[in-house]
Design a protein around this motif. Structure first.
Motif, PDB file in Angstrom:
ATOM      1  N   CYS A   1       0.967  -1.136   0.035  1.00  0.00           N
ATOM      2  CA  CYS A   1       0.037  -0.111   0.023  1.00  0.00           C
ATOM      3  C   CYS A   1       0.897   1.156   0.003  1.00  0.00           C
ATOM      4  O   CYS A   1       1.787   1.262   0.452  1.00  0.00           O
ATOM      5  N   GLY A   2       0.359   2.357  -0.507  1.00  0.00           N
ATOM      6  CA  GLY A   2       1.260   3.413  -0.757  1.00  0.00           C
ATOM      7  C   GLY A   2       1.326   4.260   0.564  1.00  0.00           C
ATOM      8  O   GLY A   2       0.277   3.950   1.493  1.00  0.00           O
ATOM      9  N   TRP A   3       2.190   5.011   1.049  1.00  0.00           N
ATOM     10  CA  TRP A   3       2.669   5.790   2.262  1.00  0.00           C
ATOM     11  C   TRP A   3       1.859   7.137   1.871  1.00  0.00           C
ATOM     12  O   TRP A   3       2.092   7.633   0.975  1.00  0.00           O
TER      13      TRP A   3
ATOM     14  N   ASP B   1      -8.719  11.591   6.616  1.00  0.00           N
ATOM     15  CA  ASP B   1      -9.869  11.245   7.715  1.00  0.00           C
ATOM     16  C   ASP B   1     -10.072   9.711   7.885  1.00  0.00           C
ATOM     17  O   ASP B   1     -10.980   9.331   8.579  1.00  0.00           O
ATOM     18  N   ASP B   2      -9.374   8.843   7.007  1.00  0.00           N
ATOM     19  CA  ASP B   2      -9.649   7.424   7.379  1.00  0.00           C
ATOM     20  C   ASP B   2      -8.419   6.885   6.694  1.00  0.00           C
ATOM     21  O   ASP B   2      -7.313   7.279   6.120  1.00  0.00           O
ATOM     22  N   PHE B   3      -7.981   5.435   7.168  1.00  0.00           N
ATOM     23  CA  PHE B   3      -7.174   4.720   6.599  1.00  0.00           C
ATOM     24  C   PHE B   3      -7.356   4.291   5.097  1.00  0.00           C
ATOM     25  O   PHE B   3      -8.796   4.335   4.675  1.00  0.00           O
ATOM     26  N   THR B   4      -6.381   3.826   4.228  1.00  0.00           N
ATOM     27  CA  THR B   4      -6.633   3.808   2.674  1.00  0.00           C
ATOM     28  C   THR B   4      -7.228   2.312   2.507  1.00  0.00           C
ATOM     29  O   THR B   4      -6.927   1.497   3.364  1.00  0.00           O
TER      30      THR B   4
ATOM     31  N   PHE C   1     -15.510  -0.775  10.899  1.00  0.00           N
ATOM     32  CA  PHE C   1     -17.196  -0.155  11.459  1.00  0.00           C
ATOM     33  C   PHE C   1     -17.051   1.459  11.213  1.00  0.00           C
ATOM     34  O   PHE C   1     -18.031   1.955  10.419  1.00  0.00           O
ATOM     35  N   ARG C   2     -15.844   2.184  11.668  1.00  0.00           N
ATOM     36  CA  ARG C   2     -16.060   3.583  11.626  1.00  0.00           C
ATOM     37  C   ARG C   2     -15.922   3.775  10.113  1.00  0.00           C
ATOM     38  O   ARG C   2     -16.862   4.777   9.573  1.00  0.00           O
ATOM     39  N   SER C   3     -15.323   3.156   9.356  1.00  0.00           N
ATOM     40  CA  SER C   3     -15.107   3.426   7.762  1.00  0.00           C
ATOM     41  C   SER C   3     -16.566   3.378   7.068  1.00  0.00           C
ATOM     42  O   SER C   3     -16.856   4.243   6.076  1.00  0.00           O
TER      43      SER C   3
END
Length: 1697
Positions: free
Chosen positions: A6-8, A14-17, A199-201
């Motif tokens: 995954c790219g950095w 506001d969220d993970f990729t 769940f948040r995503s």
């Protein structure tokens, strides 16, 4: 992009990729977790299969030594593979082999809904498997690897389903797999964390409706599993609870994970403590795995290969690793709030950068991360405490077992320069003519003990000289009380050193570099320099601590000796002299303490100035050298991090010091554990037969020495030896050992018991096996073991009955017979509680004779076949001796038993014995049947006619003791107090026995009272002291506020339109230095954040004069540091004043207390005040008081500031304060009681320790070590119990205050979000940082307040003794007697009545009689007649109720006590000696010349007429050839030298290196030195052989003093001028002995008849009477004179027998 690439950065806005979420969270991480679990299961099951449940860890070390001091069999626990499994009822096998001691009830406790919960779990997992199947089939996870994700999920949950099913179906069969619950719980936790993010995503970036539903369902089920696993009992298994003696079992192993982490399981004990004060029986028991026996047994199975410190570390490596892991977590999370706040502030400046939900995420994470930190901290500290109690149990247990195995009475005769450690030749030589092993003669700590630590355990490494020094009793007690505690304390904080501080350092440095770049380097440099400075301070601390300890050791040793010998000190009116000696020692101690306090204040000052230096230099480099603009964001983040950095550095320095200190302690302990052990087992062996297999008791060609085999003193002499013994005692018969005082009789018994060092030959006695291993012979009921009656009776602290039974089974008839045979019946009737009367420490409540008879009764009651009795008839009067001899020693109870009796009472014992050994100076001079020896004239010619050979065995024990038999005078209160009334009472009703506990020590309840506080505060200083203190405190607090306001000013200079946002106080947990107020940091740590956009250029803020602001900031900081320094010095100064005053008052109060205070108060309790409580006052009170005051001030400041800036916060503050108050109150109640219990439980442990040390020979003789070890383990448990729950309460409080503090932070965050743009940001920053510091201050206020209360508890205990009833004044100025008073020495009682306590009957009633000047008066009477009370009355130890006593016409009730007691002299019944030399004992205050001292020694026959005093100068240690006594043509080397020829010969603790008789003679010599006009002798010659006694009586007859003697041997007083017969405190007869003998029905006459020696007595009395008449009536007729002298000769010889 391939899989998992995954790219950095992986966090975007506001969220993970999505890549990270899918590849990592759904596929990779869950599979890794499952894989690890599977691997772990396989490995552990393979191991199990391979070894079929191996004995995990280590094989048992083969014991080559006899294991008498090992754990008693039933205490050794089963080696279970893990405590988790240990008590599980699983696989149908109850692992219940854990210690179930007598009197315990076991109950299996099953968690509620055990099976139901597992079923629900299985269903939920099935649901999750279903969700993943649906996702796979419907291809719900759209992503590059959607299918893989579903398959991964499916396989993971299927694996979990299998585990859960195994738990459900195999749980209670023998095929169960252990620890499955741990696996499932861990997996639930991991999966819940992963699904939480998803769940948040799902809400922030919703995908399809279907996928969102799946995610929600998955999250719901995972949460259900996770919350079930943390809220049900750990392992969801049945636990076995054991109710031991009605003590509730611990709830800890019933707790769920959640309750473990939050310490919820402590709630119920806190609630108990809140309802009513906790008592010892309401404190829960320890977990089975924490009980001393279990801990020790497991520890001993590991072979020790390295030094003790490393061995302990490696033994506890698992726990230490766990502790470190938690500490790393906590250390890392310490910085989370800083970073989150930074993020929040960046957001607040530029709300456009991300959606609002990110801000809420940050604000929610604030409390969450801090709770994680708090949990990490709490767990690390709790594991630390567990290690702590285990180590304490191990060390105390090992020291105790060692004490039971140590060599008895090691002499130390080596040249003092040999031990290179730290000795210089000194006044005290170590001498050891140790006759008496019983008291275990100990060496003094090295004479000039530069440091208690090195000197504590002196072992010369020089094996050639086989130097055998030993730690003395004081040192051993210190090892147990101080050193083992130090070591265990340090283990509970080890994680700071190995994990927490390093983690914090690394994180802080990394962050700092991020913020400031290269400019952080000067900061690092100063920090790095600070570490050695800190270590230096710590080292100095240690050094001063050592100094203080050795000074304290010396003071306590002196105090202890003063208190042990307080009676003699009072009789001689030496209190003021000894007080000055103690004061000197105290002065030295406080001097050391002063140094320590100064170091402390300097350390605090440095600690305070460092941040100022760092800030100054870093910013200087940043602005002046790098020429960068110093944005507030940079400035305050940096300051905050520097502040945080100081904590780990400080902790490191501190911990390094503590670790070194405890290393010293471990080494001291190890050195003691390596000391020489007794050779008893080696000498006696298990089967005691000679080479032909015959059972023998005796010696074959044996020589013995006290101490080392070839130790030679500096003057060429050796320790006392027994030479060339060839003796075979007759089994089952009476054997008597006789010989003059100091001829080695006691040593012979000791040699038989295997306590002396054997030089050659063999010794035979069946005493090598533990009592518990020897079965009694069913025919006779006797076991082949030994019982021993020491010359100085050794009793344990308990009831008389406990002492007699000595834990043998109770047999009523036998018990009664023994009591009658030992003439104890009357004593028990007289005593308050009969045989339930408590024998105080060292038998303090009983008289000498009673102790001796109880000790005898213990031996006779035991089922031992062989009894060794050391002069057990000496302390009783003649007719009691007769009774005991005929009914006990010759009586039916001794049938078939061997008795070896040492006695001076030749006429009584020898004729009836079967075998006699006669000793002189360490050699046997004659042995054989008594008839042969008598015929050979070994006992003098006229002995022949008197001896009546033949058997005197009494066939049965009489049912009652005749009333005349019983204890003669005694110095106890209790007896005489009730002597008079109880005769009648005892016959009519059996008094109600109230069980008391020997060690009952009052425990104050409730809050500490104001008078106690006032006592301490007024001791510190007058009102001006406190005014000044208030000023300094105010100044220090003000500097903190000033810093805050200054920073706000400076920040607002930059740009009025910039958003200046608030920040966070970084000091949310560690308040390690306890002297610097946290708000001080909080304020500096305010970050104020400028906008990072490039609107600023270097030029735009050139108008801000950085230098000016920096300088002022530095000035304020330095001012604060100076204020803190002055504050500390000032309070310490007060504290030292208070320490000095309180010790002085305590010493005066105790030294001046009435005699009865010492009769009813155990020495241990008084010493506890002088050691532990004074230590608290010296070292703890001041620093903690400073902390409390700082916290109070900080809270006041905080509240005012916040109210001034944001009144809104006060509402939240109000509610939070209420919660805090509630928490604090809850905590204070329980913790106060637990702390008090802990200190009260310490006394019995120390006391049992001291008791064992003094009675170790007796315990070993009985072979009873195991029982004492068991007892010791029980006492260790009793002391650890309140201790561990006190710490549980501390953790409980800390966690809850942290949570409340996080609420504050959360509220503050919400407050920021809501009030954006409404208030001036700078002010908001200050308000917020103070609000956050507020929580911390309150936590510390509660903790420190509690600690302060606990310390005040020490003041309270001291105050209790300041108020004891005092004796009359030492000197009454208006009424001083003339200087030469009493010139003549007439003593007159006029209608004198006295009583012990107001509520008791009088012990002396209306006595009126007169003793003329220079008369010699004997006082006789039965037990409780008031003989000792009479002597007490003369010394005013009892004050008159009515009437008076005149000495030379002066009423002694009106003059000062010192005047009275210095004028008259007493020789007490119990000889008291001090540690020192013969000279310091005879003349402690250098008032006499050597010549006078030698004259006194000659008068008491310690120096024989034919002995030459070497060089006539005592100090000349010229090696002299001892004059060989005549009749012994041996070479001079093989004799024992007379130590009294050298006044510098040492006397060990309580004179244990002299025999009892020598001690009595020394006390007599001490009295004679005073050339008293009035001399009172209380049975002063009881332990002296008859020949010496009659010689001394000759000396006494020549004295020109008035002499009042209380006598057991009627012979002593038969030729006195008058005899006073007392009964029930009244005079029965008073007149010349001959006149009284002539009265056929007189009391005195019946006593003479009873003694069986009437003819002799009559002869002596008649001769004296005649002689007196001659003098009186000058009828000098030749015939009478001739006749008189003839009789006299005969009488004298009789007397010698």
């Amino acid at each position: 992009m391939g899989f998992a690439q995954c790219g950095w950065p992986i966090w975007r806005t506001d969220d993970f990729t999505p890549c990270f979420q899918e590849d990592y969270l759904k596929i990779l991480l869950p599979l890794i977790v499952v894989g690890l679990s599977l691997l772990r299961l396989l490995i552990s099951n393979l191991l199990r299969a391979a070894k079929l449940k191996p004995n995990r860890g280590y094989d048992r070390v083969a014991d080559n030594e006899d294991d008498r001091t090992h754990l008693p069999r039933e205490e050794e626990p089963i080696d279970e593979s893990d405590e988790d499994e240990a008590l599980a009822i699983n696989g149908g096998r109850l692992a219940l082999a854990k210690v179930t001691t007598k009197g315990s009830i076991v109950q299996a406790d099953t968690p509620a809904g055990q099976t139901i919960l597992t079923v629900v779990e299985v269903l939920a997992i099935a649901g999750l498997v279903g969700v993943n199947v649906v996702a796979l089939v419907m291809e719900a996870y759209s992503g590059r690897h959607g299918k893989i994700a579903a398959i991964a999920g499916l396989s993971a949950w299927t694996y979990v389903l299998i585990l859960a099913a195994l738990r459900l179906f195999l749980g209670n069969t023998q095929w169960r797999v252990p620890y499955l619950w741990n696996h499932t719980a861990a997996i639930y936790f991991a999966q819940w964390m992963f699904s939480l993010i998803g769940f948040r995503s799902a809400f922030v970036h919703p995908a399809t409706q279907f996928r969102q539903t799946l995610t929600i369902v998955e999250f719901a089920l995972t949460s259900l599993l996770f919350f079930m696993s943390i809220s049900t009992r750990k392992g969801n298994k049945t636990v076995v609870l054991e109710w031991e003696d009605g003590i509730q079992p611990s709830r800890e192993n019933l707790a769920s994970l959640f309750s473990h982490f939050t310490f919820g399981w402590v709630d119920s004990i806190m609630w108990e403590g809140w309802k009513e004060p906790l008592t010892a029986d309401r404190v829960w028991n320890l977990l089975p795995s924490d009980k001393a026996a279990t801990v020790l047994a497991n520890y001993r199975q590991v072979k020790k290969t390295t030094s003790l410190s490393f061995h302990l570390l490696s033994y506890f490596k698992g726990m230490v690793a766990a502790q470190a892991a938690w500490a790393v977590i906590s250390g890392a999370f310490t910085f989370a709030p800083t970073l989150l706040l930074k993020a929040i502030l960046e957001y607040v400046e530029d709300p456009t950068q991300a959606p609002r939900n990110v801000l809420w995420l940050y604000v929610i994470l604030l409390p969450v991360t801090d709770v994680i930190r708090s949990i990490g901290d709490a767990q690390a500290l709790w594991i630390g405490r567990k290690i702590c109690i285990n180590i304490r149990a191990i060390l105390v247990g090992e020291i105790y077992a060692k004490a039971l195995r140590r060599k008895a009475a090691a002499g130390n005769d080596k040249v003092l320069g040999e031990d290179k450690k730290d000795e210089t030749p000194s006044k005290k030589g170590f001498f050891a003519k140790i006759k008496r092993a019983l008291g275990l003669a100990k060496d003094d700590k090295k004479a000039n003990d530069q440091s208690a630590a090195e000197a504590a355990v002196a072992k010369a490494k020089d094996k050639a000289a086989e130097a055998d020094e030993q730690a003395n009793l004081g040192t051993i007690t210190t090892l147990m009380s101080v050193d083992s505690f130090k070591v265990s304390e340090v283990t509970s904080y080890l994680h700071f050193l190995i994990a927490s501080a390093p983690t914090q350092l690394i994180v802080a440095i990394f962050l700092l570099y991020n913020v400031m770049g290269y400019s952080a380097i000067p900061g690092f440099i100063i920090m790095a320099l600070l570490l050695p400075v800190n270590i230096g301070f710590a080292k100095t601390f240690q050094y001063t601590q050592k100094k203080i300890m050795s000074a304290t050791d010396k003071r306590i040793h002196t105090t202890n000796e003063v208190l042990q010998n307080i009676r003699i000190i009072k009789y001689f009116a030496w209190e003021h002299r000894f007080e000055t000696i103690v004061d000197e020692k105290r002065r030295a101690e406080l001097k050391a303490l002063r140094t320590r306090y100064m170091v402390w204040a300097c350390a605090v000052a440095v600690w305070n100035t460092v941040p100022i230096l760092i800030t100054f230099f870093s910013f200087f480099v940043y602005t002046v050298i790098e020429k960068k603009p110093l944005y507030p964001s940079v400035a305050f983040t940096a300051i905050s991090l520097f502040m945080l950095l100081r904590y780990p550095l400080d902790q490191l320095g501190d911990m390094i010091a503590h670790v070194q200190e405890s290393k010293v302690s471990v080494d001291r302990i190890e050195e003691f554990l390596n000391e020489e052990e007794t050779e008893k087992q080696k000498q006696l062996g298990t089967d005691n037969v000679d080479e032909n297999g015959n059972k023998v008791i005796g010696f074959r060609g044996a020589s013995f020495i006290w101490g080392g085999r070839n130790t030679v003193a500096e003057d060429g002499s050796m320790a006392f030896r027994l030479l060339d013994l060839d003796v075979e005692f007759q089994e089952g018969k009476l054997n008597v050992i006789t010989g003059p005082t100091g001829s080695g009789k006691t040593s012979m018994l000791m040699a038989l018991l295997g306590e002396m060092t054997i030089l050659k030959g063999r010794v035979f006695l069946p005493g090598g096996r533990s009592r518990e291993d020897v079965r009694a012979d069913p025919e006779t009921g006797l076991a082949d073991t030994c019982a021993y009656v020491a010359q100085q009776a050794w009793l344990v602290n308990g009831s008389i009955k406990d002492n007699i039974l000595f834990s043998a089974p109770y047999d009523e008839q036998r018990y009664k017979d023994v009591i009658v045979a030992c003439a104890l019946e009357r004593d028990l009737e007289i005593l308050d509680n009969g045989d339930e009367t408590l024998v105080g420490e060292k038998g303090i409540t009983l008289s000498g004779g009673q102790k001796q008879r109880i000790s005898l009764a213990r031996a006779v009651y035991s089922n031992s076949k062989h009894l060794l009795m050391d002069d057990c008839l000496s302390a009783v009067d003649s007719h009691t001796a007769q009774w005991i001899f005929s009914n006990c020693i010759m009586g039916p109870l001794m049938k078939h038993r061997t008795c070896i009796l040492v006695s001076h009472n030749i006429p009584l014992c020898v004729p009836f014995s079967d075998f006699v050994v006669q000793m002189t100076n360490g050699r046997v001079t004659a042995q054989g049947p008594p008839q042969e020896l008598i015929a050979a004239g070994k006992f003098g010619e006229d002995f022949v006619q008197k001896s009546r050979p033949g058997s005197a065995h009494v066939s049965r024990v009489p049912s009652r003791v005749p009333s005349s038999v019983g204890e003669e005078g005694d110095n106890t209160m209790i007896n005489e107090a009730d002597g008079s009334e109880s005769q009648t009472k005892a016959q009519t009703i059996k008094k109600e026995h109230k069980k008391q506990d020997a060690m009952e020590e009052a425990k104050a309840t409730g809050a500490v009272k104001w008078p106690v506080m006032k006592l301490y505060l007024t001791a510190m200083g007058k009102w001006w002291f406190w005014v000044l203190a208030a000023v300094v405190f105010g100044a220090q607090q003000f500097s903190g506020v000033a810093t805050s306001l200054w920073i706000k000013e400076w920040a607002n200079q930059y740009a009025y339109d910039e958003v200046v946002a608030p920040t966070f106080n970084m000091n949310s947990q560690s308040y390690s230095s306890q002297t610097v107020s946290p708000t001080y940091f909080a304020s500096i740590a305010t970050y104020i954040k400028g906008n990072d956009s490039n609107t600023f250029s270097a030029s735009s803020n050139s108008d801000v004069n950085v230098g000016y602001y920096l300088t002022v900031l530095a000035i304020i900081g330095i001012g604060g540091a100076v204020a803190a320094f002055v504050r500390d010095m000032w309070i310490f100064f007060g504290s030292l004043t208070a320490s000095w005053k309180l010790h002085n008052r305590l010493m005066r109060a105790v030294a001046g207390a009435r005699f009865k205070f010492f009769d009813v108060t155990p020495l241990g309790q008084i010493m506890n005040r002088f050691s532990k409580d004074l230590e608290a006052i010296d070292q703890e009170v001041a620093p903690i008081a400073i902390g409390v005051m700082s916290c109070v001030l900080a809270i006041v400041v905080t509240v005012t500031l916040i109210a001034w800036i944001t009144p809104g916060f006060l509402i939240a503050g109000f509610f939070i304060t209420i919660l805090y108050v509630f928490l604090g109150a809850f905590y204070l109640h329980a913790s106060r009681d637990l702390k008090r219990l802990e200190s009260v439980q310490r006394s019995p442990l120390f006391q049992q320790f001291g008791e064992t040390l003094s009675g170790v020979t007796t315990i070993r003789a009985y072979g009873d070590e195991r029982r004492f070890i068991r007892d010791n383990l029980a006492k260790i448990n009793a002391q650890i119990r309140p201790f561990i729950y006190l710490w549980a309460a501390n953790r409980w409080l800390a966690f809850r205050t942290d949570v409340l503090g996080d609420l504050v932070a959360f509220a503050a965050g919400v407050f920021v979000i809501l009030s954006l743009g409404k208030i001036d940001p700078g002010s908001a920053g200050i308000s917020l940082s103070y609000a956050i510091g507020f929580a911390d201050n309150i936590l510390w206020l509660v903790r420190l307040y509690a600690m302060n209360e606990q310390n005040m508890n020490s003041v309270e205990r001291i105050k209790e003794y300041l108020d004891v009833e005092q004796e009359a004044d030492a000197i009454v100025e208006d009424n001083r007697p003339p200087a030469n008073w009493p010139a003549h020495g007439s003593v007159e009682f006029i209608n004198y009545t006295t009583r012990y306590r107001a509520e008791l009957e009088p012990v002396l009633r209306n006595l009126t009689f007169k003793i003329e000047a220079q008369e010699k008066i004997g006082i006789v009477g039965r037990t409780g007649a008031g003989k000792s009370s009479l002597t007490l009355a003369i010394f005013r130890a009892l004050e008159a109720d009515e009437g008076k006593i005149l000495i030379d016409g002066v009423d002694i009730g009106l003059i000062g006590l010192r005047d009275l007691r210095e004028a008259i002299t007493i020789v007490p019944q119990e000889p008291t000696l001090f540690m020192g030399t013969i000279r310091t004992n005879l003349d402690p205050f250098n008032m006499y010349t050597d010549e006078e001292i030698f004259a006194a020694l000659r008068r008491v026959h310690l120096i024989k007429a034919d002995e030459v005093i070497p060089g006539a100068v005592s100090t000349a240690l010229l090696p002299q050839t001892p004059v060989a006594p005549e009749g012994e043509s041996e070479p001079a080397t093989a004799t024992n030298k007379n130590i009294f020829l050298d006044l510098s010969s040492p006397v060990t603790e309580s004179g244990n290196n002299l025999s009892q008789g020598q001690r009595q003679l020394l006390c007599l010599a001490r009295a004679m030195l005073k050339k008293p006009t009035v001399l009172v002798m209380d049975e002063a010659t009881a332990s002296i052989d008859y020949a010496t006694d009659s010689a001394i009586q000759e000396t006494i007859r020549e004295l020109t003093s008035t002499i009042i003697t209380i006598a057991h041997r009627l012979q002593t007083i038969a030729d006195y001028d008058k005899v006073l017969v007392l009964d029930k405190g009244e005079i029965v007869e008073y007149g010349h002995p001959w006149e009284l003998m002539k009265k056929a029905d007189g009391s005195f006459r019946s006593m003479c008849d009873m003694s069986g020696d009437y003819e002799t007595l009559a002869k002596i009395a008649k001769k004296a009477y005649k002689a007196k008449q001659l003098v009186d009536v000058d009828e000098e007729s030749e015939t009478t004179t001739a006749e008189g002298s003839g009789t006299g000769d005969e009488g004298k010889k009789d007397g010698e027998n």
